[in-house]
Write a protein that holds these residues in place. Structure first.
Motif, PDB file in Angstrom:
ATOM      1  N   ALA A 403       0.792  -1.294  -0.288  1.00 41.07           N
ATOM      2  CA  ALA A 403       0.393   0.008   0.162  1.00 41.07           C
ATOM      3  C   ALA A 403       0.787   0.828   0.065  1.00 41.07           C
ATOM      4  CB  ALA A 403      -0.838  -0.098   1.348  1.00 41.07           C
ATOM      5  N   PRO A 404       0.234   2.150  -0.767  1.00 45.32           N
ATOM      6  CA  PRO A 404       0.780   3.827  -0.352  1.00 45.32           C
ATOM      7  C   PRO A 404       1.498   4.082   0.898  1.00 45.32           C
ATOM      8  CG  PRO A 404      -0.571   3.922  -1.996  1.00 45.32           C
ATOM      9  CD  PRO A 404      -0.666   2.296  -1.378  1.00 45.32           C
ATOM     10  N   ILE A 405       3.192   5.085   0.864  1.00 40.47           N
ATOM     11  CA  ILE A 405       2.781   5.015   2.674  1.00 40.47           C
ATOM     12  C   ILE A 405       2.188   6.262   2.612  1.00 40.47           C
ATOM     13  CG2 ILE A 405       5.405   5.905   4.007  1.00 40.47           C
ATOM     14  CD1 ILE A 405       6.688   3.320   2.304  1.00 40.47           C
ATOM     15  N   GLN A 406       2.051   6.633   3.298  1.00 42.00           N
ATOM     16  CA  GLN A 406       1.645   8.202   4.190  1.00 42.00           C
ATOM     17  C   GLN A 406       2.200   8.996   4.558  1.00 42.00           C
ATOM     18  OE1 GLN A 406      -3.010   8.762   4.263  1.00 42.00           O
ATOM     19  NE2 GLN A 406      -3.091   6.256   3.826  1.00 42.00           N
ATOM     20  N   ALA A 407       3.060   9.772   4.089  1.00 37.18           N
ATOM     21  CA  ALA A 407       4.224  10.365   4.697  1.00 37.18           C
ATOM     22  C   ALA A 407       4.008  12.500   4.767  1.00 37.18           C
ATOM     23  CB  ALA A 407       5.696  10.045   4.421  1.00 37.18           C
ATOM     24  N   TYR A 408       4.095  12.682   5.734  1.00 34.65           N
ATOM     25  CA  TYR A 408       2.984  13.713   6.498  1.00 34.65           C
ATOM     26  C   TYR A 408       4.202  14.858   7.050  1.00 34.65           C
ATOM     27  CZ  TYR A 408      -1.441  12.523   5.001  1.00 34.65           C
ATOM     28  OH  TYR A 408      -2.873  11.967   4.365  1.00 34.65           O
ATOM     29  N   LYS A 409       4.660  15.805   6.424  1.00 29.98           N
ATOM     30  CA  LYS A 409       5.079  16.475   7.669  1.00 29.98           C
ATOM     31  C   LYS A 409       4.273  17.642   9.054  1.00 29.98           C
ATOM     32  CE  LYS A 409       9.700  16.622   6.947  1.00 29.98           C
ATOM     33  NZ  LYS A 409      10.177  16.174   8.166  1.00 29.98           N
ATOM     34  N   TYR A 410       4.707  17.666   9.755  1.00 29.70           N
ATOM     35  CA  TYR A 410       4.081  18.621  10.336  1.00 29.70           C
ATOM     36  C   TYR A 410       4.500  19.884  10.716  1.00 29.70           C
ATOM     37  CZ  TYR A 410       1.686  20.183  14.947  1.00 29.70           C
ATOM     38  OH  TYR A 410       0.854  20.558  16.486  1.00 29.70           O
ATOM     39  N   LEU A 411       3.525  21.191  10.525  1.00 31.50           N
ATOM     40  CA  LEU A 411       4.338  21.970  10.649  1.00 31.50           C
ATOM     41  C   LEU A 411       3.298  23.478  10.917  1.00 31.50           C
ATOM     42  CD1 LEU A 411       4.394  23.596   6.410  1.00 31.50           C
ATOM     43  CD2 LEU A 411       3.460  21.158   7.892  1.00 31.50           C
ATOM     44  N   VAL A 412       3.312  24.356  11.304  1.00 36.69           N
ATOM     45  CA  VAL A 412       2.243  25.598  11.800  1.00 36.69           C
ATOM     46  C   VAL A 412       2.368  27.117  11.021  1.00 36.69           C
ATOM     47  CG1 VAL A 412       2.027  24.721  14.596  1.00 36.69           C
ATOM     48  CG2 VAL A 412       4.008  26.903  13.616  1.00 36.69           C
ATOM     49  N   TRP A 413       1.482  27.616  11.667  1.00 41.45           N
ATOM     50  CA  TRP A 413       1.232  28.848  10.523  1.00 41.45           C
ATOM     51  C   TRP A 413       1.519  30.182  11.327  1.00 41.45           C
ATOM     52  CZ3 TRP A 413      -2.703  31.978   9.377  1.00 41.45           C
ATOM     53  CH2 TRP A 413      -3.775  32.155   9.590  1.00 41.45           C
ATOM     54  N   GLY A 414       1.197  31.529  10.577  1.00 44.75           N
ATOM     55  CA  GLY A 414       0.868  32.395  11.657  1.00 44.75           C
ATOM     56  C   GLY A 414       2.494  33.655  11.353  1.00 44.75           C
ATOM     57  N   SER A 415       2.336  34.429  11.672  1.00 41.43           N
ATOM     58  CA  SER A 415       2.729  35.735  11.681  1.00 41.43           C
ATOM     59  C   SER A 415       4.357  34.974  12.391  1.00 41.43           C
ATOM     60  CB  SER A 415       2.502  37.366  13.059  1.00 41.43           C
ATOM     61  OG  SER A 415       1.806  36.569  14.563  1.00 41.43           O
ATOM     62  N   THR A 416       5.001  35.798  12.504  1.00 47.61           N
ATOM     63  CA  THR A 416       6.621  35.297  12.781  1.00 47.61           C
ATOM     64  C   THR A 416       6.684  35.939  13.870  1.00 47.61           C
ATOM     65  OG1 THR A 416       7.410  37.009  10.430  1.00 47.61           O
ATOM     66  CG2 THR A 416       8.855  36.533  12.669  1.00 47.61           C
ATOM     67  N   GLY A 417       6.111  37.183  14.597  1.00 46.01           N
ATOM     68  CA  GLY A 417       6.156  37.195  16.064  1.00 46.01           C
ATOM     69  C   GLY A 417       4.865  35.751  17.309  1.00 46.01           C
ATOM     70  N   GLU A 418       3.811  35.753  16.060  1.00 51.07           N
ATOM     71  CA  GLU A 418       2.926  34.825  16.748  1.00 51.07           C
ATOM     72  C   GLU A 418       3.815  32.690  16.772  1.00 51.07           C
ATOM     73  OE1 GLU A 418      -1.303  35.706  15.343  1.00 51.07           O
ATOM     74  OE2 GLU A 418      -0.128  34.634  14.276  1.00 51.07           O
ATOM     75  N   CYS A 419       4.393  33.275  16.039  1.00 51.01           N
ATOM     76  CA  CYS A 419       5.189  31.589  15.847  1.00 51.01           C
ATOM     77  C   CYS A 419       6.532  31.843  16.916  1.00 51.01           C
ATOM     78  CB  CYS A 419       5.918  31.246  14.422  1.00 51.01           C
ATOM     79  SG  CYS A 419       3.867  30.676  13.282  1.00 51.01           S
TER      80      CYS A 419
END
Length: 459
Positions: A403-419
């Motif tokens: 079966a296909p390998i489902q690879a994901y990347k975890y990342l966040v979004w928001g302003s530079t200050g929020e991050c």
């Protein structure tokens, strides 16, 4: 417990074994094809390789990491406008081109979609996207959760819930069918923290917000990962998670996932209980399996005594969930007890655990069809890209039955200050896992040298 055996992630994503990252190159692949396969990191653009080399060089050096941590701490907590990346144009530019670009998706819809499209072009199946902005509670509020009186700050509570709901709804809108959205209930403010700590249902306003988020996610075929948090509120999170699973998961499909931390001694029993609840309730159980996230704040006696115990528990749960069998530390109440349908996210930066899960999938012994692998954006790329490359190689074979390998990347979004607080947590993780980041640094350097030699060999 030695510090380099575990890394604490506030987002509930995973805890890594620093000593196993060097094993990343052994991620399961047919022996006959290994020699002819290109470098796993060859799928990354040169800008990503250079940026990763820079960040891992800093984080693996005690001489550089200390001052970097001090600077990031000042930026994350300072009230000085000059140190606020959202107000200081030069500072914002420098951060956006380095640490922000390494770990975060973007500040607006255009940037986020561009980042997601880039990851999918590389070969990742999708993303796990979170909203970076946090609700910052005053010390006095944190101390008085048990006696919290919501009526005394009704307007502030409503504002916290509204901000959290709007940010999370926008995050769902930024993703596509098949993606995941990670959310933290604590981000909804002090009322949510109070209700979780007392194992109360969410307030009517918060319940309405959660329902709107769940409904939008189901409509867009996006899955929601309810993050694990500190033990002071985790029992309440488990209650809410199971309630929303029962409401939105179908018999064959999980849209709502809970997070289970392998480093806690009780996790096997809790997961076993939830499996039974799902079976009896007729809904699929969504499981994001991590090693752990709050080593620095959870009571030590609740955590496995050794790293080996944690590894054994994590891999045992992975085996049981993939094969739909009651293997240690999962415990059946009766012989031949039935197993519910499960959706599983193997959220690990531990190369050996990834190899273990991937080999089970390749062996044909896996009875769970909805399986994904997840690593943080900007970290463990040698593992993530190996999954992508293995999938491309397998799917290209005419007789492939894997079966296909489902690879994901975890990342966040928001302003530079929020991050900034998110970026500070990443820096703390790397401080406690120098050996792991050295392995990533060496992998990036080797990839850069490989490309450099390739240019001259073609000249």
């Amino acid at each position: 417990m030695p510090a380099n055996q575990f890394v604490a992630l506030d987002n509930g994503s995973t805890v890594f074994d620093a000593a196993t990252s060097a094993a990343a190159s052994t991620v399961a692949a047919p022996a006959s094809t290994t020699a002819s396969k290109p470098s796993a990191l060859s799928v990354l653009p040169l800008s990503s390789v250079l940026r990763s080399l820079m960040t891992t060089t800093v984080s693996s050096s005690p001489l550089l990491l200390g001052p970097s941590m001090a600077i990031m701490t000042a930026l994350a907590h300072s009230a000085n406008p000059f140190l606020n990346p959202d107000r200081n144009i030069l500072l914002r530019y420098l951060l956006k081109k380095t640490f922000y670009a390494q770990f975060c998706a973007g500040e607006n819809e255009r940037e986020v979609r561009q980042t997601i499209d880039g990851l999918k072009t590389i070969g990742f199946r999708g993303v796990i996207l979170g909203y970076a902005k946090e609700v910052v509670l005053k010390d006095e509020e944190k101390k008085n959760l048990a006696t919290f009186d919501g009526s005394a700050r009704k307007e502030a509570t409503a504002s916290e819930i509204k901000a959290w709901a709007e940010g999370t709804l926008e995050t769902v809108r930024l993703t596509a069918a098949g993606d995941f959205v990670a959310l933290k209930f604590s981000g909804a403010g002090i009322q949510a923290l109070h209700d979780l700590s007392e194992q109360l249902p969410p307030s009517p306003a918060l319940a309405d917000a959660i329902d709107r988020i769940c409904q939008l996610a189901v409509e867009r075929k996006v899955r929601l990962l309810f993050d694990a948090e500190q033990q002071a509120v985790q029992a309440g999170i488990d209650d809410w998670t199971m309630a929303y699973m029962r409401k939105y998961n179908t018999a064959q499909k999980a849209f709502i996932y809970g997070t289970y931390q392998g480093y806690l001694k009780a996790t096997g029993a809790i997961l076993s209980q939830h499996l039974r609840m799902a079976r009896e309730g007729g809904f699929a159980l969504g499981v994001k399996l991590v090693r752990g996230a709050y080593l620095g704040s959870d009571p030590r006696h609740l955590i496995h005594d050794t790293k080996e115990d944690t590894d054994r528990a994590y891999d045992g749960m992975t085996t049981g969930l993939l094969q739909r069998e009651w293997t240690f530390p999962l415990v059946a109440e009766t012989p031949n007890e039935a197993f519910p349908v499960v959706g599983l996210v193997v959220a690990s930066h531990n190369a050996e655990s990834v190899v273990h899960a991937q080999s089970l999938l390749a062996s044909g012994a896996c009875k769970t069809s909805d399986v994904a692998f997840g690593q943080l954006q900007g970290m463990a790329d040698e593992i993530s890209c190996k999954l992508v490359l293995d999938d491309k190689t397998c799917q290209a074979q005419p007789d492939n039955k894997v079966a296909p390998i489902q690879a994901y990347k975890y990342l966040v979004w928001g302003s530079t200050g929020e991050c900034m607080k998110y970026l500070l947590r990443r820096a703390h993780e790397n401080r406690d896992a120098v050996q792991r980041t050295k392995s990533s640094r060496d992998a990036m350097m080797a990839e850069l040298v490989r490309r450099f030699k390739g240019v001259f060999s073609r000249a």
